[in-house]
Design a protein around this motif. Sequence first.
Motif, PDB file in Angstrom:
ATOM      1  N   GLN A 102       0.823  -1.204   0.000  1.00 14.28           N
ATOM      2  CA  GLN A 102       0.000   0.000   0.000  1.00 14.28           C
ATOM      3  C   GLN A 102       0.861   1.259   0.000  1.00 14.28           C
ATOM      4  N   ALA A 103       1.959   1.238   0.757  1.00  9.55           N
ATOM      5  CA  ALA A 103       2.855   2.394   0.804  1.00  9.55           C
ATOM      6  C   ALA A 103       3.520   2.617  -0.549  1.00  9.55           C
ATOM      7  N   ALA A 104       3.934   1.545  -1.206  1.00  8.35           N
ATOM      8  CA  ALA A 104       4.561   1.675  -2.522  1.00  8.35           C
ATOM      9  C   ALA A 104       3.561   2.200  -3.555  1.00  8.35           C
ATOM     10  N   THR A 105       2.319   1.768  -3.452  1.00  3.67           N
ATOM     11  CA  THR A 105       1.278   2.255  -4.350  1.00  3.67           C
ATOM     12  C   THR A 105       1.015   3.736  -4.116  1.00  3.67           C
ATOM     13  N   TYR A 106       0.959   4.138  -2.851  1.00  2.00           N
ATOM     14  CA  TYR A 106       0.732   5.551  -2.521  1.00  2.00           C
ATOM     15  C   TYR A 106       1.915   6.408  -2.967  1.00  2.00           C
ATOM     16  N   LEU A 107       3.116   5.881  -2.826  1.00  2.00           N
ATOM     17  CA  LEU A 107       4.312   6.593  -3.292  1.00  2.00           C
ATOM     18  C   LEU A 107       4.242   6.811  -4.801  1.00  2.00           C
ATOM     19  N   CYS A 108       3.824   5.801  -5.533  1.00  2.00           N
ATOM     20  CA  CYS A 108       3.673   5.932  -6.984  1.00  2.00           C
ATOM     21  C   CYS A 108       2.650   7.009  -7.321  1.00  2.00           C
ATOM     22  N   LEU A 109       1.549   7.053  -6.578  1.00  2.00           N
ATOM     23  CA  LEU A 109       0.527   8.075  -6.805  1.00  2.00           C
ATOM     24  C   LEU A 109       1.080   9.473  -6.544  1.00  2.00           C
ATOM     25  N   LEU A 110       1.765   9.671  -5.417  1.00  2.00           N
ATOM     26  CA  LEU A 110       2.304  10.987  -5.081  1.00  2.00           C
ATOM     27  C   LEU A 110       3.312  11.461  -6.123  1.00  2.00           C
ATOM     28  N   ARG A 111       4.200  10.561  -6.539  1.00  2.00           N
ATOM     29  CA  ARG A 111       5.191  10.906  -7.564  1.00  2.00           C
ATOM     30  C   ARG A 111       4.519  11.273  -8.885  1.00  2.00           C
ATOM     31  N   SER A 112       3.548  10.487  -9.269  1.00  2.00           N
ATOM     32  CA  SER A 112       2.868  10.722 -10.540  1.00  2.00           C
ATOM     33  C   SER A 112       2.116  12.046 -10.535  1.00  2.00           C
ATOM     34  N   VAL A 113       1.486  12.372  -9.420  1.00  2.00           N
ATOM     35  CA  VAL A 113       0.763  13.645  -9.332  1.00  2.00           C
ATOM     36  C   VAL A 113       1.736  14.814  -9.413  1.00  2.00           C
ATOM     37  N   ARG A 114       2.877  14.712  -8.723  1.00  2.00           N
ATOM     38  CA  ARG A 114       3.869  15.793  -8.758  1.00  2.00           C
ATOM     39  C   ARG A 114       4.430  15.969 -10.163  1.00  2.00           C
ATOM     40  N   GLU A 115       4.762  14.859 -10.825  1.00  2.00           N
ATOM     41  CA  GLU A 115       5.311  14.942 -12.177  1.00  2.00           C
ATOM     42  C   GLU A 115       4.256  15.444 -13.172  1.00  2.00           C
ATOM     43  N   HIS A 116       3.007  15.039 -12.994  1.00  4.18           N
ATOM     44  CA  HIS A 116       1.940  15.515 -13.869  1.00  4.18           C
ATOM     45  C   HIS A 116       1.766  17.026 -13.714  1.00  4.18           C
ATOM     46  N   THR A 117       1.803  17.516 -12.499  1.00  2.00           N
ATOM     47  CA  THR A 117       1.658  18.947 -12.265  1.00  2.00           C
ATOM     48  C   THR A 117       2.789  19.721 -12.927  1.00  2.00           C
ATOM     49  N   ALA A 118       4.002  19.212 -12.821  1.00  6.13           N
ATOM     50  CA  ALA A 118       5.148  19.882 -13.443  1.00  6.13           C
ATOM     51  C   ALA A 118       5.004  19.898 -14.965  1.00  6.13           C
ATOM     52  N   LEU A 119       4.600  18.775 -15.552  1.00 10.97           N
ATOM     53  CA  LEU A 119       4.405  18.716 -17.005  1.00 10.97           C
ATOM     54  C   LEU A 119       3.253  19.617 -17.448  1.00 10.97           C
ATOM     55  N   HIS A 120       2.203  19.640 -16.661  1.00 13.09           N
ATOM     56  CA  HIS A 120       1.051  20.474 -17.007  1.00 13.09           C
ATOM     57  C   HIS A 120       1.434  21.955 -16.989  1.00 13.09           C
ATOM     58  N   GLN A 121       2.209  22.362 -15.999  1.00 13.01           N
ATOM     59  CA  GLN A 121       2.631  23.758 -15.933  1.00 13.01           C
ATOM     60  C   GLN A 121       3.550  24.111 -17.096  1.00 13.01           C
ATOM     61  N   GLU A 122       4.375  23.166 -17.519  1.00 10.10           N
ATOM     62  CA  GLU A 122       5.319  23.449 -18.600  1.00 10.10           C
ATOM     63  C   GLU A 122       4.638  23.518 -19.959  1.00 10.10           C
ATOM     64  N   TYR A 123       3.714  22.599 -20.224  1.00  7.05           N
ATOM     65  CA  TYR A 123       3.147  22.490 -21.561  1.00  7.05           C
ATOM     66  C   TYR A 123       1.700  22.970 -21.676  1.00  7.05           C
ATOM     67  N   HIS A 124       1.127  23.479 -20.610  1.00  7.89           N
ATOM     68  CA  HIS A 124      -0.258  23.941 -20.655  1.00  7.89           C
ATOM     69  C   HIS A 124      -0.395  25.089 -21.648  1.00  7.89           C
ATOM     70  N   GLY A 125      -1.481  25.083 -22.385  1.00  8.23           N
ATOM     71  CA  GLY A 125      -1.703  26.107 -23.408  1.00  8.23           C
ATOM     72  C   GLY A 125      -1.700  27.511 -22.820  1.00  8.23           C
ATOM     73  N   LYS A 126      -0.925  28.365 -23.426  1.00 10.97           N
ATOM     74  CA  LYS A 126      -0.841  29.754 -22.984  1.00 10.97           C
ATOM     75  C   LYS A 126      -1.378  30.657 -24.085  1.00 10.97           C
ATOM     76  N   GLY A 127      -2.418  30.210 -24.747  1.00 15.61           N
ATOM     77  CA  GLY A 127      -2.933  30.977 -25.865  1.00 15.61           C
ATOM     78  C   GLY A 127      -2.209  30.591 -27.140  1.00 15.61           C
ATOM     79  N   GLU A 128      -2.267  31.449 -28.106  1.00 12.55           N
ATOM     80  CA  GLU A 128      -1.624  31.185 -29.394  1.00 12.55           C
ATOM     81  C   GLU A 128      -0.114  31.353 -29.271  1.00 12.55           C
ATOM     82  N   ARG A 129       0.624  30.382 -29.776  1.00 15.56           N
ATOM     83  CA  ARG A 129       2.086  30.438 -29.752  1.00 15.56           C
ATOM     84  C   ARG A 129       2.609  30.644 -31.167  1.00 15.56           C
TER      85      ARG A 129
END
Length: 110
Positions: free
Chosen positions: A62-89
């Motif tokens: 259960q701890a390893a599964t929760y660790l995977c979830l926490l890591r994935s959420v953090r990495e998803h947030t970082a990717l979303h902030q980097e590549y999120h649409g900022k209007g027309e490029r």
Amino acid sequence: MAALGSPLRTLRGLLRELRHASGRAGRPYRDTAAYQHIVAAFRAHRVTSEKLCRAQQELHFQAATYLCLLRSVREHTALHQEYHGKGERSPEEVAGLVGFRLPQQPGGKG
């Protein structure tokens, strides 16, 4: 089921992710209820003299599964902030995102 690794490594990974998460909140991660719960659970489920301690293995899974979830959420947030649409490029900016460079226009127009 894949090998989980050492419970100590999982605990350290969980605490590292809690440190990342609480860094945004502005308070020490050791003061959070999540930290106290995780440490108490790992202490309560230490390896005993039994040959097979199912509760300890279940906690580790259960701890390893929760660790995977926490890591994935953090990495998803970082990717979303980097590549999120900022209007027309511009085409140059889009090409730079994927690692390309646009060719130079003849006559110095580019």
